[in-house]
Every structure is written in structure tokens, then in C-alpha cells.
Design a protein around this motif. Structure first.
Motif, mmCIF file in Angstrom:
data_model
loop_
_atom_site.group_PDB
_atom_site.id
_atom_site.type_symbol
_atom_site.label_atom_id
_atom_site.label_comp_id
_atom_site.label_asym_id
_atom_site.label_seq_id
_atom_site.Cartn_x
_atom_site.Cartn_y
_atom_site.Cartn_z
ATOM 1 N N VAL A 18 79.899 71.527 12.195
ATOM 2 C CA VAL A 18 79.291 72.197 13.338
ATOM 3 C C VAL A 18 77.814 71.827 13.442
ATOM 4 O O VAL A 18 77.284 71.691 14.546
ATOM 5 N N GLY A 19 77.152 71.637 12.325
ATOM 6 C CA GLY A 19 75.752 71.196 12.357
ATOM 7 C C GLY A 19 75.604 69.836 13.023
ATOM 8 O O GLY A 19 74.702 69.622 13.837
ATOM 9 N N ALA A 20 76.499 68.915 12.705
ATOM 10 C CA ALA A 20 76.467 67.594 13.347
ATOM 11 C C ALA A 20 76.770 67.714 14.831
ATOM 12 O O ALA A 20 76.162 67.025 15.659
ATOM 13 N N PHE A 21 77.681 68.599 15.191
ATOM 14 C CA PHE A 21 78.003 68.816 16.596
ATOM 15 C C PHE A 21 76.810 69.392 17.348
ATOM 16 O O PHE A 21 76.545 69.021 18.491
ATOM 17 N N ILE A 22 76.059 70.286 16.723
ATOM 18 C CA ILE A 22 74.869 70.863 17.347
ATOM 19 C C ILE A 22 73.817 69.780 17.577
ATOM 20 O O ILE A 22 73.189 69.712 18.642
ATOM 21 N N ILE A 23 73.608 68.920 16.602
ATOM 22 C CA ILE A 23 72.642 67.822 16.765
ATOM 23 C C ILE A 23 73.078 66.894 17.888
ATOM 24 O O ILE A 23 72.256 66.461 18.706
ATOM 25 N N TYR A 24 74.373 66.614 17.979
ATOM 26 C CA TYR A 24 74.887 65.767 19.056
ATOM 27 C C TYR A 24 74.681 66.429 20.417
ATOM 28 O O TYR A 24 74.309 65.764 21.388
ATOM 29 N N MET A 25 74.887 67.740 20.502
ATOM 30 C CA MET A 25 74.669 68.443 21.767
ATOM 31 C C MET A 25 73.194 68.424 22.161
ATOM 32 O O MET A 25 72.869 68.320 23.348
ATOM 33 N N LEU A 26 72.294 68.517 21.190
ATOM 34 C CA LEU A 26 70.859 68.419 21.497
ATOM 35 C C LEU A 26 70.521 67.030 22.025
ATOM 36 O O LEU A 26 69.691 66.883 22.929
ATOM 37 N N PHE A 27 71.160 66.007 21.475
ATOM 38 C CA PHE A 27 70.972 64.652 21.989
ATOM 39 C C PHE A 27 71.441 64.556 23.443
ATOM 40 O O PHE A 27 70.777 63.945 24.282
ATOM 41 N N ILE A 28 72.572 65.180 23.769
ATOM 42 C CA ILE A 28 73.089 65.158 25.130
ATOM 43 C C ILE A 28 72.134 65.870 26.082
ATOM 44 O O ILE A 28 71.868 65.383 27.189
ATOM 45 N N VAL A 29 71.577 66.998 25.682
ATOM 46 C CA VAL A 29 70.625 67.730 26.521
ATOM 47 C C VAL A 29 69.374 66.879 26.742
ATOM 48 O O VAL A 29 68.845 66.802 27.855
ATOM 49 N N GLY A 30 68.897 66.224 25.700
ATOM 50 C CA GLY A 30 67.735 65.340 25.842
ATOM 51 C C GLY A 30 68.013 64.175 26.769
ATOM 52 O O GLY A 30 67.166 63.802 27.595
ATOM 53 N N GLN A 31 69.192 63.601 26.671
ATOM 54 C CA GLN A 31 69.572 62.498 27.557
ATOM 55 C C GLN A 31 69.672 62.986 29.001
ATOM 56 O O GLN A 31 69.265 62.283 29.933
#
Length: 69
Positions: A18-31
Motif C-alpha cells: 500500500v505504501g508503494a501504491f500511495i507513492i504511485y498515486m502521488l506521482f499520478i497527481v503530480g503528472q
């Protein structure tokens, strides 16, 4: 499975998975902020609003670690 108990696999998935998924979601928001040319304030609003749900999960993890549950 591979000598691990179900509890150990679940604990690993709930922390690192879930931590990796949260980091990936933050990347998507930044993109999303970058592609929409949101500016500084718009980017801040996107991160606050779209990432607000993650705060509850992180808070739960911190509280359980703090109390030692």
C-alpha cells in the motif's frame, strides 16, 4: 507460502504494498498537475484534495505503531 504465515504476508502487503501504491498515486497527481499547467496554487490544491484520503491510512499506521498494537 514460502515459509511465511498469512499474517506476515498480510503485514508486508499492508505496509510496503500500500505504501508503494500511495507513492504511485502521488506521482499520478503530480503528472496531472504538470500536464494541466495548474501552477503552484493549483498543484497545491490538487495534492491536498486528491491525496487527502491517504492521510487516514498513514495516520492509522502511525497511531498503531505509536501505541504498539
Amino acid at each position: 507460502m514460502f515459509g511465511f504465515t498469512e499474517e506476515q504476508i498480510t503485514n508486508f502487503g499492508m505496509t510496503f504494498g500500500v505504501g508503494a501504491f500511495i507513492i504511485y498515486m502521488l506521482f499520478i497527481v503530480g503528472q496531472l498537475a504538470y500536464e494541466s499547467k495548474a501552477g503552484k496554487f493549483g498543484t497545491f490544491i490538487l495534492f491536498v484534495v486528491l491525496a487527502f484520503g491517504m492521510v487516514g491510512f498513514i495516520a492509522k499506521s502511525v497511531i498503531t505503531w505509536w501505541w504498539g498494537l
